[in-house]
Design a protein around this motif. Structure first.
Motif, PDB file in Angstrom:
ATOM      1  N   ILE A  66       0.852  -1.189   0.000  1.00  0.00           N
ATOM      2  CA  ILE A  66       0.000   0.000   0.000  1.00  0.00           C
ATOM      3  C   ILE A  66       0.889   1.240   0.000  1.00  0.00           C
ATOM      4  CG2 ILE A  66      -1.680   1.346   1.318  1.00  0.00           C
ATOM      5  CD1 ILE A  66      -2.715  -1.322   2.454  1.00  0.00           C
ATOM      6  N   GLN A  67       0.644   2.123  -0.935  1.00  0.00           N
ATOM      7  CA  GLN A  67       1.396   3.376  -0.992  1.00  0.00           C
ATOM      8  C   GLN A  67       1.034   4.225   0.220  1.00  0.00           C
ATOM      9  OE1 GLN A  67       3.832   4.096  -3.204  1.00  0.00           O
ATOM     10  NE2 GLN A  67       3.515   1.983  -3.849  1.00  0.00           N
ATOM     11  N   GLN A  68       2.041   4.675   0.944  1.00  0.00           N
ATOM     12  CA  GLN A  68       1.793   5.368   2.201  1.00  0.00           C
ATOM     13  C   GLN A  68       1.504   6.858   2.037  1.00  0.00           C
ATOM     14  OE1 GLN A  68       1.441   3.741   5.343  1.00  0.00           O
ATOM     15  NE2 GLN A  68       1.138   2.260   3.715  1.00  0.00           N
ATOM     16  N   GLY A  69       1.919   7.471   0.956  1.00  0.00           N
ATOM     17  CA  GLY A  69       1.701   8.900   0.771  1.00  0.00           C
ATOM     18  C   GLY A  69       0.268   9.350   0.987  1.00  0.00           C
ATOM     19  N   PRO A  70      -0.706   8.720   0.328  1.00  0.00           N
ATOM     20  CA  PRO A  70      -2.100   9.139   0.514  1.00  0.00           C
ATOM     21  C   PRO A  70      -2.632   8.894   1.939  1.00  0.00           C
ATOM     22  CG  PRO A  70      -1.871   7.860  -1.497  1.00  0.00           C
ATOM     23  CD  PRO A  70      -0.576   7.741  -0.748  1.00  0.00           C
ATOM     24  N   MET A  71      -1.966   8.042   2.674  1.00  0.00           N
ATOM     25  CA  MET A  71      -2.420   7.726   4.030  1.00  0.00           C
ATOM     26  C   MET A  71      -2.007   8.796   5.041  1.00  0.00           C
ATOM     27  SD  MET A  71      -3.766   4.728   3.512  1.00  0.00           S
ATOM     28  CE  MET A  71      -3.612   3.411   4.680  1.00  0.00           C
ATOM     29  N   TRP A  72      -0.974   9.572   4.710  1.00  0.00           N
ATOM     30  CA  TRP A  72      -0.374  10.512   5.647  1.00  0.00           C
ATOM     31  C   TRP A  72      -0.266  11.907   5.023  1.00  0.00           C
ATOM     32  CZ3 TRP A  72       0.453   7.954  10.191  1.00  0.00           C
ATOM     33  CH2 TRP A  72       0.556   6.569  10.125  1.00  0.00           C
ATOM     34  N   PRO A  73      -1.357  12.498   4.569  1.00  0.00           N
ATOM     35  CA  PRO A  73      -1.262  13.798   3.899  1.00  0.00           C
ATOM     36  C   PRO A  73      -0.834  14.909   4.860  1.00  0.00           C
ATOM     37  CG  PRO A  73      -3.541  13.255   4.310  1.00  0.00           C
ATOM     38  CD  PRO A  73      -2.743  12.034   4.682  1.00  0.00           C
ATOM     39  N   ALA A  74      -0.249  15.947   4.282  1.00  0.00           N
ATOM     40  CA  ALA A  74       0.113  17.126   5.069  1.00  0.00           C
ATOM     41  C   ALA A  74      -1.130  17.637   5.786  1.00  0.00           C
ATOM     42  CB  ALA A  74       0.677  18.203   4.155  1.00  0.00           C
ATOM     43  N   GLY A  75      -0.930  17.988   7.037  1.00  0.00           N
ATOM     44  CA  GLY A  75      -2.046  18.484   7.843  1.00  0.00           C
ATOM     45  C   GLY A  75      -2.692  17.418   8.705  1.00  0.00           C
TER      46      GLY A  75
END
Length: 154
Positions: free
Chosen positions: A75-84
């Motif tokens: 699972i790509q983690q970027g979309p799970m931990w957005p800025a803010g």
């Protein structure tokens, strides 16, 4: 089976994130990332129980649990931990701000988990004897990330 599971997890992660990005409401991302960790915990528990002799070894169940760990690790983690979404006051999160401040380290630790999951996948159907060493390896990857990027339980 693995293809369907990977697709379903990826689809769910993508679907959960779209609306939340637009609204700065990070509840979908929080639920998604907590869900991935719950899936990991359940499957690590299955494998750990077998490795410790608390449950009978079952090659098919071990392989299924290991396959699931590999799928989650993809699972790509970027979309799970957005800025803010680094606000520790969000109910139910123990994510430290270091996930965002030291994102390269966080992503490297996530990649280490993926490597360890692949080792379990390779060993899972080979018998209970092979589970112990790889369980130690994956446990080490979890601990390394928790020590740096997760707040202690209250």
């Amino acid at each position: 089976m693995k293809k369907y599971l990977t697709f379903a997890i990826a689809f769910a992660a993508l679907g959960c994130g779209t609306a939340a990005y637009a609204q700065d409401d990070f509840s979908a991302q929080l639920k998604a990332r907590q869900g991935q960790f719950r899936i990991m915990a359940i499957n690590l528990g299955i494998l750990g129980g077998m490795a410790q002799g608390k449950t009978d070894y079952d090659a098919a169940a071990a392989q299924s649990a290991a396959d699931t760990l590999v799928a989650v690790s993809m699972i790509q983690q970027g979309p799970m931990w957005p800025a803010g979404s680094d606000d520790m006051s969000i109910d139910g999160t123990r994510a430290q701000t270091t996930i965002w401040d030291q994102n390269d380290d966080f992503l490297a630790k996530w990649a280490d988990f993926g490597t360890a999951a692949q080792a379990i996948q390779a060993a899972a159907s080979g018998g209970v004897e092979g589970l112990g060493p790889v369980m130690g390896q994956i446990g080490g990857t979890c601990k390394a990330c928790h020590d740096t990027h997760r707040a202690p339980a209250n």
